[in-house]
Design a protein around this motif. Structure first.
Motif, PDB file in Angstrom:
ATOM      1  N   SER A  95       0.815  -1.213   0.000  1.00 21.08           N
ATOM      2  CA  SER A  95       0.000   0.000   0.000  1.00 21.08           C
ATOM      3  C   SER A  95       0.849   1.264   0.000  1.00 21.08           C
ATOM      4  CB  SER A  95      -0.927   0.013   1.222  1.00 21.08           C
ATOM      5  OG  SER A  95      -1.834  -1.073   1.169  1.00 21.08           O
ATOM      6  N   ASN A 150      -0.132  -1.003  -5.234  1.00 23.81           N
ATOM      7  CA  ASN A 150      -1.481  -1.295  -4.758  1.00 23.81           C
ATOM      8  C   ASN A 150      -2.523  -1.170  -5.862  1.00 23.81           C
ATOM      9  OD1 ASN A 150      -2.851  -1.987  -2.156  1.00 23.81           O
ATOM     10  ND2 ASN A 150      -4.047  -0.168  -2.653  1.00 23.81           N
ATOM     11  N   PHE A 206      -5.057  -6.552   0.189  1.00 24.67           N
ATOM     12  CA  PHE A 206      -4.450  -5.380  -0.434  1.00 24.67           C
ATOM     13  C   PHE A 206      -5.064  -5.204  -1.810  1.00 24.67           C
ATOM     14  CE2 PHE A 206      -1.600  -8.990  -1.269  1.00 24.67           C
ATOM     15  CZ  PHE A 206      -1.537  -8.982  -2.655  1.00 24.67           C
TER      16      PHE A 206
END
Length: 552
Positions: free
Chosen positions: A179, A185, A212
């Motif tokens: 992230s 991401n 994620f």
């Protein structure tokens, strides 16, 4: 019950669905049989994949044998590294030096490593989609992660991983590492039906596994999207609480086609019916929909507040303005014959007070910058540091002296050990790392406008002044006096060595500067002839400033 605009990703999904009907097309390829033509099929150990090379895009779909056992246990990246499995080491960062992945998924990758490496080499399409159903989607996620390693991105090709009903693959530290990357991401889109139990195979109750990427939750006619991993986890856990759905295969094709038709046939602005409302109409008696929506609203508001991804370019113009004000303050102070360090230390004029607000803004900007770099994967962080090294060095040399001035004005001692902010230490490490990779040399130069290379120069001056006070104190013991003289001689060598390299700003020679106050005291105590010879003649200061003083 409606979904609020604040945490709806529907406009992006609408564009994805309508522009090319992409998701149904990819799903069709995922479930295509071995008898179908138009793609290449490869069979490995417990794993197979098919490759469809079209004119504009290459699709790779992974499939895992039904007999595959998905173990709940994890394996750490440190253990993998110790066993010479380095595929995911590039995700590590100073902030996240270790993470964990599902043990059985990694083992499956390892068993097929040679063939997967060959697959990587063969993928030369400028557009690439990696996909898979169920556990095949989990393998697709890990394979995509391995492709994101810069050493494999020879053509900087864009990557997209789209999974259908796939279990999670790693822990919270993996999720955070992914992230924090500006690009990683966004590569992942996970399609999950509310009736599909497979994405919950690795029980999210324990929060050992974390999602994620973006999750596209869909029912028969409604859908919603979440990027916030906590929101995704909230939904998965809520669905686990109800066991009525059973383990029946999910036809994602019909779901996606229904959504596709519904979206293009109705005004999208009026289609904000919450996906979770469908749960209330089916067999989910144990799910409190109202409570779920309330929790999601709270999580998304927190996510939006915390996210605020730091974009240094957005604030750069404001920071440049603030830095120019500090530079003006420096020039103005020098015209007053005192220098900006000592002027700020006294803090008696309106200009001294006016610059404080600028310093707060600049300091916070660079603290965020350093924090962001620390959380990036190592290779991305190296590129980031290289790009911002000049600005960070200039900031440190300009602003840290004023932090030092404030510290000693308040009666502080030993700034280096007790008062220095961590972000300055990090910036200094960036600079040292850069110097290690470049040859060093010394040359005479005009230093009229330079900032002292050592941003802590004034901290050393302040400590030298305190040492002189110890020598003047008649109550100081013999040991204290001897130690003070030793440290003063070290400081003298430090100053002279910096001057010889032309690395000190000539503002130190202003008559009211703290350095000159130190020199007046020290020359009466003990001084080597080299520095004494230079300091004895004010004309030397001008020669130094213009870059033609010859140091012996």
């Amino acid at each position: 019950m409606t979904i609020t605009q604040s945490f709806s990703c529907e406009p992006e999904i609408k564009s994805l669905l309508i522009s090319s009907n992409l998701l149904p097309k990819i799903w069709t390829f995922v479930i295509s049989s071995r008898d179908d033509e138009g793609f290449d099929l490869y069979t490995g150990n417990g794993l197979s994949w098919k490759v469809d090379v079209q004119s504009s895009v290459t699709i790779v779909a992974f499939e895992v044998k039904p007999s595959f056992y998905l173990d709940q246990r994890m394996v750490s990246s440190a253990h993998l590294n110790d066993n010479n499995f380095h595929r995911f080491q590039f995700l590590l960062s100073k902030k996240f030096p270790v993470f964990s992945l599902n043990r059985s998924l990694v083992a499956l990758l390892y068993e097929n490593l040679k063939m997967l490496d060959d697959l990587q080499i063969s993928l030369s399409s400028p557009r690439l989609i990696i996909t898979g159903l169920g556990i095949g989607g989990s393998i697709a996620s890990l394979f995509t992660l391995s492709l994101l390693d810069e050493t494999n991105l020879r053509n900087k090709r864009p990557l997209c991983c789209i999974t259908f009903g796939s279990p999670l693959v790693g822990d919270k530290r993996l999720q955070e590492a992914i992230s924090r990357s500006s690009t990683f991401n966004s590569c992942f889109l996970h399609v999950v039906s509310h009736k599909d139990p497979v994405p919950r195979r690795l029980n999210p109750h324990t929060k050992a596994y974390m999602p994620f990427g973006t999750f596209f939750f869909c029912s028969h006619i409604n859908f919603t999207c979440f990027e916030n991993p906590e929101s995704v986890l909230e939904i998965l856990v809520s669905l686990i609480n109800d066991q009525n759905q059973g383990f029946q295969p999910i036809d994602y094709g019909s779901i996606l086609q229904n959504i596709f038709r519904a979206v293009i046939c109705k005004d999208f602005s009026q289609r904000r019916q919450l996906w979770a409302a469908d749960l209330q109409q089916e067999q989910y008696q144990k799910i409190d929909i109202k409570s779920l929506v309330t929790n999601l609203e709270k999580l998304e508001n927190e996510f939006l507040y915390e996210k605020r991804i730091f974009d240094p370019l957005k604030k750069l113009s404001d920071i440049k303005v603030n830095m120019s004000k500090v530079e003006w303050y420096k020039r103005h102070s020098e015209c007053q014959g005192i220098g900006y360090y000592d002027s700020f230390k006294m803090g008696i004029s309106t200009t001294d007070l006016d610059v404080v607000h600028c310093l707060v803004n600049i300091r916070n900007y660079w603290k965020d910058m350093v924090k962001e770099a620390d959380m990036m994967p190592y290779r991305e962080a190296v590129t980031f540091r290289a790009r911002w090294l000049y600005g960070g060095t200039n900031y440190m040399r300009m602003v840290e002296p004023l932090d030092i001035a404030e510290y000693y004005r308040k009666g502080g001692k030993d700034y280096m050990a007790n008062g220095r902010s961590t972000h300055y230490k990090v910036l200094e490490e960036w600079l040292k790392e850069d110097k290690r990779n470049k040859p060093s040399f010394t040359s005479k130069k005009n230093v009229k406008l330079i900032l002292s290379y050592d941003s802590c120069f004034w901290a050393h001056v302040e400590e030298a002044l305190l040492l002189c006070q110890q020598l003047e104190n008649v109550q100081s013991s013999k040991e204290v006096v001897e130690e003070a003289i030793r440290k003063l001689r070290e400081f003298e060598e430090y100053v002279y060595g910096s001057l010889k390299k032309y690395e000190v700003s000539p503002e130190i020679f202003l008559s009211e500067s703290s350095y000159m106050k130190w020199w007046k005291q020290y020359k009466e105590i003990s001084c080597k002839p080299e520095l004494a010879s230079f300091m004895s003649n004010p004309n030397h200061y001008d020669q130094y400033t213009k870059g033609y003083y010859d140091f012996p």
